[in-house]
Design a protein around this motif. Sequence first.
Motif, PDB file in Angstrom:
ATOM      1  N   LYS A   2       0.828  -1.196   0.000  1.00 28.08           N
ATOM      2  CA  LYS A   2       0.000   0.000   0.000  1.00 28.08           C
ATOM      3  C   LYS A   2       0.869   1.255   0.000  1.00 28.08           C
ATOM      4  O   LYS A   2       0.610   2.193  -0.753  1.00 28.08           O
ATOM      5  N   SER A   3       1.910   1.273   0.823  1.00 23.84           N
ATOM      6  CA  SER A   3       2.768   2.456   0.885  1.00 23.84           C
ATOM      7  C   SER A   3       3.566   2.629  -0.409  1.00 23.84           C
ATOM      8  O   SER A   3       3.843   3.755  -0.820  1.00 23.84           O
ATOM      9  N   LEU A   6       1.217   4.206  -2.838  1.00 28.80           N
ATOM     10  CA  LEU A   6       0.984   5.607  -2.486  1.00 28.80           C
ATOM     11  C   LEU A   6       2.197   6.480  -2.819  1.00 28.80           C
ATOM     12  O   LEU A   6       2.040   7.645  -3.181  1.00 28.80           O
ATOM     13  N   ARG A   7       3.415   5.904  -2.727  1.00 31.78           N
ATOM     14  CA  ARG A   7       4.611   6.641  -3.156  1.00 31.78           C
ATOM     15  C   ARG A   7       4.575   6.858  -4.669  1.00 31.78           C
ATOM     16  O   ARG A   7       4.877   7.948  -5.158  1.00 31.78           O
ATOM     17  N   ASP A 154      -6.433   5.863  -0.196  1.00 33.84           N
ATOM     18  CA  ASP A 154      -6.218   6.899   0.815  1.00 33.84           C
ATOM     19  C   ASP A 154      -7.049   8.130   0.437  1.00 33.84           C
ATOM     20  O   ASP A 154      -6.534   9.067  -0.175  1.00 33.84           O
TER      21      ASP A 154
END
Length: 164
Positions: A2-3, A6-7, A154
């Motif tokens: 997920k991160s 998002l990056r 997000d």
Amino acid sequence: MKSAFLRLDHWTNSLSMAVACLMLVIASALGVFQIVTRFVLEQPAEWSEILIRVSLIWMVFMGIPTAFRQGAMVSVDVLYRWSPPKMRRLLDWMVCLAALTLIAVIVWWGWDYAKRGGVQSMAGLESVSMFWAYVAMPVGGLFSIIGIIGNLIDPQRQELETAQ
């Protein structure tokens, strides 16, 4: 995972907004140039008109991903405010799927249009293919897909949070 996505989303959103801003600067500068050459020097530059149009097209299609990422493009604010939290998540998914469907159509037909328009040349710039103007649709669409999914993962609803 997920991160990492998002990056990627942050990077692509920043890149698309930078390109959109650059295209606005180019369109503005060429507009001023065109005014000076046409009305002051009385020698209009024919090529500047098409470049203004192309830069505005690119500006719009590269700015759309930021609007999707911020949740400002497809807005269901009133329904969202009246809904309980579980219904809000369902609305997020419905908006995401509808937006992805629309963008998929834009990417598909935009690419087809760009390929077919590649045989045309820009007026005033005979050596430049119209492909470069039309390819803004699928490129902006691909950036938008990342922004739409990023907003689903997000959500950012700054206008909702500040309005209450």
